[in-house]
Design a protein around this motif. Sequence first.
Motif, mmCIF file in Angstrom:
data_model
loop_
_atom_site.group_PDB
_atom_site.id
_atom_site.type_symbol
_atom_site.label_atom_id
_atom_site.label_comp_id
_atom_site.label_asym_id
_atom_site.label_seq_id
_atom_site.Cartn_x
_atom_site.Cartn_y
_atom_site.Cartn_z
ATOM 1 N N SER A 42 0.857 -1.188 0.000
ATOM 2 C CA SER A 42 0.000 0.000 0.000
ATOM 3 C C SER A 42 0.890 1.234 0.000
ATOM 4 O O SER A 42 2.054 1.163 0.378
ATOM 5 N N ASN A 43 0.340 2.369 -0.389
ATOM 6 C CA ASN A 43 1.110 3.620 -0.356
ATOM 7 C C ASN A 43 0.687 4.513 0.812
ATOM 8 O O ASN A 43 1.033 5.675 0.872
ATOM 9 N N SER A 44 -0.039 3.938 1.772
ATOM 10 C CA SER A 44 -0.540 4.705 2.903
ATOM 11 C C SER A 44 -0.584 3.811 4.140
ATOM 12 O O SER A 44 -1.012 2.667 4.057
ATOM 13 N N ASP A 60 8.170 2.693 -5.592
ATOM 14 C CA ASP A 60 7.293 2.711 -6.759
ATOM 15 C C ASP A 60 7.070 1.288 -7.275
ATOM 16 O O ASP A 60 7.531 0.318 -6.663
ATOM 17 N N GLU A 67 10.486 7.960 -1.601
ATOM 18 C CA GLU A 67 10.268 8.856 -0.468
ATOM 19 C C GLU A 67 10.641 8.128 0.818
ATOM 20 O O GLU A 67 10.446 6.906 0.931
ATOM 21 N N ARG A 85 1.538 8.872 3.828
ATOM 22 C CA ARG A 85 1.320 8.379 2.467
ATOM 23 C C ARG A 85 2.238 9.095 1.495
ATOM 24 O O ARG A 85 2.738 10.176 1.769
ATOM 25 N N TYR A 86 2.406 8.444 0.365
ATOM 26 C CA TYR A 86 3.104 9.051 -0.763
ATOM 27 C C TYR A 86 2.364 8.585 -2.008
ATOM 28 O O TYR A 86 2.357 7.391 -2.332
ATOM 29 N N LYS A 87 1.700 9.509 -2.656
ATOM 30 C CA LYS A 87 0.717 9.200 -3.691
ATOM 31 C C LYS A 87 1.263 8.324 -4.824
ATOM 32 O O LYS A 87 0.593 7.398 -5.266
ATOM 33 N N SER A 88 2.466 8.577 -5.295
ATOM 34 C CA SER A 88 2.973 7.821 -6.452
ATOM 35 C C SER A 88 3.621 6.492 -6.067
ATOM 36 O O SER A 88 4.080 5.757 -6.941
ATOM 37 N N LYS A 90 3.771 2.532 -4.617
ATOM 38 C CA LYS A 90 2.927 1.343 -4.659
ATOM 39 C C LYS A 90 3.104 0.501 -3.399
ATOM 40 O O LYS A 90 2.204 -0.217 -2.985
ATOM 41 N N CYS A 92 5.160 0.240 0.741
ATOM 42 C CA CYS A 92 5.792 0.955 1.849
ATOM 43 C C CYS A 92 6.523 -0.062 2.718
ATOM 44 O O CYS A 92 5.935 -1.053 3.143
#
Length: 113
Positions: A42-44, A60, A67, A85-88, A90, A92
């Motif tokens: 997940s990115n969050s 990514d 990030e 979170r980091y929007k771009s 995929k 974490c």
Amino acid sequence: MREIKIRIDNKILRVKDCKGLASLRGLMFDNLKGYDGALIYSNSIWMPFVRHELDLIFLDKDFRVVEIQRAVPVTMNPNTWRTYRYKSAKYCMEIKADKNLKGLMGKKVKLGS
């Protein structure tokens, strides 16, 4: 949950592979004994019931570091009530906060077993 080894440059980290519903739990209720963190699909993330500060390495789709953020556990202090979170991204990776992560931006992560 299975354990995988992740290589970033010359660093090898032992992490929990958190797929599916395990991504929701991540490192909640965990004391981090025997491994360095978790790979979340997940990115969050959020930090309730996490006992330690974590460094979050957002990756990514090609497993390249995009990030790095420091996350603190949720407490009674409203300033800790947030998601990271980091929007771009995929994925974490949640890693113990005491790891030296300098110079990882843009590096590719290699997964092993």
